[in-house]
Design a protein around this motif. Structure first.
Motif, PDB file in Angstrom:
ATOM      1  N   TYR A  54       0.831  -1.203   0.000  1.00  0.00           N
ATOM      2  CA  TYR A  54       0.000   0.000   0.000  1.00  0.00           C
ATOM      3  C   TYR A  54       0.870   1.259   0.000  1.00  0.00           C
ATOM      4  O   TYR A  54       0.644   2.188  -0.777  1.00  0.00           O
ATOM      5  CB  TYR A  54      -0.938   0.001   1.216  1.00  0.00           C
ATOM      6  N   LEU A  55       1.867   1.277   0.861  1.00  0.00           N
ATOM      7  CA  LEU A  55       2.753   2.431   0.958  1.00  0.00           C
ATOM      8  C   LEU A  55       3.539   2.626  -0.341  1.00  0.00           C
ATOM      9  O   LEU A  55       3.671   3.754  -0.829  1.00  0.00           O
ATOM     10  CB  LEU A  55       3.708   2.260   2.137  1.00  0.00           C
ATOM     11  N   THR A  56       4.030   1.545  -0.926  1.00  0.00           N
ATOM     12  CA  THR A  56       4.736   1.631  -2.203  1.00  0.00           C
ATOM     13  C   THR A  56       3.816   2.194  -3.276  1.00  0.00           C
ATOM     14  O   THR A  56       4.218   3.072  -4.046  1.00  0.00           O
ATOM     15  CB  THR A  56       5.265   0.245  -2.623  1.00  0.00           C
ATOM     16  N   HIS A  57       2.583   1.715  -3.314  1.00  0.00           N
ATOM     17  CA  HIS A  57       1.617   2.204  -4.302  1.00  0.00           C
ATOM     18  C   HIS A  57       1.382   3.707  -4.145  1.00  0.00           C
ATOM     19  O   HIS A  57       1.364   4.450  -5.129  1.00  0.00           O
ATOM     20  CB  HIS A  57       0.319   1.417  -4.165  1.00  0.00           C
ATOM     21  N   HIS A  79      13.643  11.173  -3.529  1.00  0.00           N
ATOM     22  CA  HIS A  79      13.719  11.605  -2.126  1.00  0.00           C
ATOM     23  C   HIS A  79      12.421  12.264  -1.654  1.00  0.00           C
ATOM     24  O   HIS A  79      12.030  12.098  -0.495  1.00  0.00           O
ATOM     25  CB  HIS A  79      14.903  12.539  -1.920  1.00  0.00           C
ATOM     26  N   LEU A  80      11.750  12.980  -2.540  1.00  0.00           N
ATOM     27  CA  LEU A  80      10.494  13.629  -2.159  1.00  0.00           C
ATOM     28  C   LEU A  80       9.395  12.626  -1.830  1.00  0.00           C
ATOM     29  O   LEU A  80       8.518  12.910  -1.018  1.00  0.00           O
ATOM     30  CB  LEU A  80       9.999  14.553  -3.273  1.00  0.00           C
ATOM     31  N   VAL A  81       9.424  11.470  -2.475  1.00  0.00           N
ATOM     32  CA  VAL A  81       8.357  10.494  -2.234  1.00  0.00           C
ATOM     33  C   VAL A  81       8.718   9.470  -1.169  1.00  0.00           C
ATOM     34  O   VAL A  81       7.985   8.514  -0.953  1.00  0.00           O
ATOM     35  CB  VAL A  81       7.891   9.794  -3.538  1.00  0.00           C
ATOM     36  N   GLY A  82       9.852   9.660  -0.484  1.00  0.00           N
ATOM     37  CA  GLY A  82      10.141   8.853   0.682  1.00  0.00           C
ATOM     38  C   GLY A  82      11.158   7.746   0.511  1.00  0.00           C
ATOM     39  O   GLY A  82      11.328   6.934   1.409  1.00  0.00           O
ATOM     40  N   TYR A  83      11.851   7.696  -0.617  1.00  0.00           N
ATOM     41  CA  TYR A  83      12.888   6.681  -0.800  1.00  0.00           C
ATOM     42  C   TYR A  83      14.256   7.298  -0.526  1.00  0.00           C
ATOM     43  O   TYR A  83      14.491   8.461  -0.855  1.00  0.00           O
ATOM     44  CB  TYR A  83      12.866   6.114  -2.227  1.00  0.00           C
ATOM     45  N   THR A  84      15.137   6.524   0.047  1.00  0.00           N
ATOM     46  CA  THR A  84      16.501   6.997   0.283  1.00  0.00           C
ATOM     47  C   THR A  84      17.466   6.397  -0.736  1.00  0.00           C
ATOM     48  O   THR A  84      18.589   6.859  -0.850  1.00  0.00           O
ATOM     49  CB  THR A  84      16.975   6.636   1.709  1.00  0.00           C
ATOM     50  N   SER A  85      17.026   5.382  -1.470  1.00  0.00           N
ATOM     51  CA  SER A  85      17.871   4.728  -2.456  1.00  0.00           C
ATOM     52  C   SER A  85      17.252   4.870  -3.841  1.00  0.00           C
ATOM     53  O   SER A  85      16.107   4.450  -4.071  1.00  0.00           O
ATOM     54  CB  SER A  85      18.012   3.241  -2.120  1.00  0.00           C
ATOM     55  N   GLY A  87      18.179   3.279  -6.500  1.00  0.00           N
ATOM     56  CA  GLY A  87      18.029   1.940  -7.067  1.00  0.00           C
ATOM     57  C   GLY A  87      16.740   1.265  -6.638  1.00  0.00           C
ATOM     58  O   GLY A  87      16.031   0.669  -7.448  1.00  0.00           O
ATOM     59  N   THR A  88      16.424   1.362  -5.339  1.00  0.00           N
ATOM     60  CA  THR A  88      15.184   0.778  -4.831  1.00  0.00           C
ATOM     61  C   THR A  88      13.983   1.480  -5.440  1.00  0.00           C
ATOM     62  O   THR A  88      13.018   0.835  -5.869  1.00  0.00           O
ATOM     63  CB  THR A  88      15.129   0.889  -3.293  1.00  0.00           C
ATOM     64  N   PHE A  89      14.038   2.802  -5.496  1.00  0.00           N
ATOM     65  CA  PHE A  89      12.946   3.573  -6.092  1.00  0.00           C
ATOM     66  C   PHE A  89      12.729   3.152  -7.542  1.00  0.00           C
ATOM     67  O   PHE A  89      11.602   2.865  -7.949  1.00  0.00           O
ATOM     68  CB  PHE A  89      13.247   5.068  -6.001  1.00  0.00           C
ATOM     69  N   SER A  90      13.799   3.096  -8.329  1.00  0.00           N
ATOM     70  CA  SER A  90      13.677   2.745  -9.748  1.00  0.00           C
ATOM     71  C   SER A  90      13.134   1.335  -9.939  1.00  0.00           C
ATOM     72  O   SER A  90      12.285   1.098 -10.807  1.00  0.00           O
ATOM     73  CB  SER A  90      15.029   2.883 -10.450  1.00  0.00           C
ATOM     74  N   ALA A  91      13.617   0.402  -9.125  1.00  0.00           N
ATOM     75  CA  ALA A  91      13.148  -0.988  -9.238  1.00  0.00           C
ATOM     76  C   ALA A  91      11.663  -1.099  -8.892  1.00  0.00           C
ATOM     77  O   ALA A  91      10.895  -1.763  -9.599  1.00  0.00           O
ATOM     78  CB  ALA A  91      13.971  -1.890  -8.333  1.00  0.00           C
ATOM     79  N   ARG A  92      11.249  -0.444  -7.830  1.00  0.00           N
ATOM     80  CA  ARG A  92       9.830  -0.506  -7.438  1.00  0.00           C
ATOM     81  C   ARG A  92       8.957   0.239  -8.442  1.00  0.00           C
ATOM     82  O   ARG A  92       7.850  -0.194  -8.751  1.00  0.00           O
ATOM     83  CB  ARG A  92       9.647   0.062  -6.034  1.00  0.00           C
ATOM     84  N   PHE A  93       9.460   1.361  -8.957  1.00  0.00           N
ATOM     85  CA  PHE A  93       8.708   2.116  -9.954  1.00  0.00           C
ATOM     86  C   PHE A  93       8.477   1.252 -11.187  1.00  0.00           C
ATOM     87  O   PHE A  93       7.371   1.180 -11.707  1.00  0.00           O
ATOM     88  CB  PHE A  93       9.467   3.403 -10.326  1.00  0.00           C
ATOM     89  N   LYS A  94       9.538   0.582 -11.640  1.00  0.00           N
ATOM     90  CA  LYS A  94       9.417  -0.265 -12.828  1.00  0.00           C
ATOM     91  C   LYS A  94       8.483  -1.451 -12.569  1.00  0.00           C
ATOM     92  O   LYS A  94       7.708  -1.839 -13.450  1.00  0.00           O
ATOM     93  CB  LYS A  94      10.782  -0.756 -13.286  1.00  0.00           C
ATOM     94  N   ALA A  95       8.533  -2.012 -11.380  1.00  0.00           N
ATOM     95  CA  ALA A  95       7.644  -3.134 -11.047  1.00  0.00           C
ATOM     96  C   ALA A  95       6.174  -2.711 -11.097  1.00  0.00           C
ATOM     97  O   ALA A  95       5.311  -3.481 -11.526  1.00  0.00           O
ATOM     98  CB  ALA A  95       7.985  -3.695  -9.671  1.00  0.00           C
ATOM     99  N   TRP A  96       5.867  -1.488 -10.680  1.00  0.00           N
ATOM    100  CA  TRP A  96       4.478  -1.014 -10.660  1.00  0.00           C
ATOM    101  C   TRP A  96       4.004  -0.508 -12.006  1.00  0.00           C
ATOM    102  O   TRP A  96       2.834  -0.647 -12.347  1.00  0.00           O
ATOM    103  CB  TRP A  96       4.301   0.100  -9.629  1.00  0.00           C
ATOM    104  N   PRO A 101      11.710   5.257 -14.251  1.00  0.00           N
ATOM    105  CA  PRO A 101      11.238   6.643 -14.134  1.00  0.00           C
ATOM    106  C   PRO A 101      11.578   7.522 -15.347  1.00  0.00           C
ATOM    107  O   PRO A 101      10.743   8.318 -15.786  1.00  0.00           O
ATOM    108  CB  PRO A 101      11.933   7.154 -12.864  1.00  0.00           C
ATOM    109  N   SER A 102      12.762   7.375 -15.898  1.00  0.00           N
ATOM    110  CA  SER A 102      13.137   8.196 -17.065  1.00  0.00           C
ATOM    111  C   SER A 102      12.291   7.849 -18.279  1.00  0.00           C
ATOM    112  O   SER A 102      11.857   8.740 -19.028  1.00  0.00           O
ATOM    113  CB  SER A 102      14.617   8.015 -17.381  1.00  0.00           C
ATOM    114  N   GLU A 103      12.044   6.565 -18.503  1.00  0.00           N
ATOM    115  CA  GLU A 103      11.187   6.145 -19.622  1.00  0.00           C
ATOM    116  C   GLU A 103       9.766   6.661 -19.426  1.00  0.00           C
ATOM    117  O   GLU A 103       9.121   7.113 -20.372  1.00  0.00           O
ATOM    118  CB  GLU A 103      11.169   4.618 -19.740  1.00  0.00           C
ATOM    119  N   TYR A 104       9.287   6.589 -18.191  1.00  0.00           N
ATOM    120  CA  TYR A 104       7.943   7.064 -17.884  1.00  0.00           C
ATOM    121  C   TYR A 104       7.824   8.556 -18.201  1.00  0.00           C
ATOM    122  O   TYR A 104       6.859   8.989 -18.826  1.00  0.00           O
ATOM    123  CB  TYR A 104       7.610   6.797 -16.415  1.00  0.00           C
ATOM    124  N   ARG A 105       8.815   9.328 -17.770  1.00  0.00           N
ATOM    125  CA  ARG A 105       8.790  10.765 -18.028  1.00  0.00           C
ATOM    126  C   ARG A 105       8.824  11.040 -19.527  1.00  0.00           C
ATOM    127  O   ARG A 105       8.056  11.859 -20.032  1.00  0.00           O
ATOM    128  CB  ARG A 105       9.961  11.461 -17.349  1.00  0.00           C
TER     129      ARG A 105
END
Length: 168
Positions: A54-57, A79-85, A87-96, A101-105
């Protein structure tokens, strides 16, 4: 307190503090009056996903908005959305989303209004912590010195400085 009400209290904490990197499952579970593992089971039973999902979503939804609308780097958005890494942000973003993130933008850029300048997006999100206004005197100076954050007070001080002819 009934079970669903306690779970809603914990969900409210996640809805309010989703951007805080130190948001801790144990603290959220404590708001519901559950142990960590019982909370995960009860939350999934009630909402169909774990508290972590839920939090990741929530975070990824907000990151999607910022990637479409704000002129901020992927790292700043991370960093604004609560991730400190990143790599973790990009991996979770791609999973969802299926895209990094760059491709999405790149895919969504140019659809709609112009990007909001990064400084305004950071100010709105609380990324800047204002100090006392330059040249502020009297009660306003004391109030500015006591102010520890918040975009509204910073915007008000900037507006006052412009109106009085001072430089930002």
């Amino acid at each position: 307190m009934d079970k669903l009400r306690r779970l809603r209290l914990a969900k409210d904490v996640m809805d309010r503090d989703w951007a805080e990197p130190e948001l801790d499952l144990d603290a959220v579970a404590a708001h519901a009056g559950y142990s960590r593992f019982h909370f995960i089971r009860a939350f999934k039973e009630a909402y169909g996903e774990t508290p972590g999902q839920y939090l990741t979503h929530r975070r990824i939804d907000r990151a999607e908005d910022l990637l479409r609308t704000a002129d901020l780097s992927v790292t700043e958005i991370c960093h604004l959305v609560g991730y400190t890494s990143l790599g973790t942000f990009s991996a979770r973003f791609k999973a969802w989303t299926g895209l990094n993130p760059s491709e999405y933008r790149a895919k969504h850029l140019g659809r709609g209004a112009a990007l909001i300048p990064g400084c305004y997006a950071m100010l709105w999100a609380g990324g800047f912590r204002p100090g006392p206004a330059p040249g502020a005197q009297g009660a306003q100076g004391a109030q500015g010195a006591q102010d520890t954050g918040g975009a509204r007070s910073s915007l008000a001080r900037s507006s006052q400085a412009r109106n009085s002819g001072e430089a930002d």
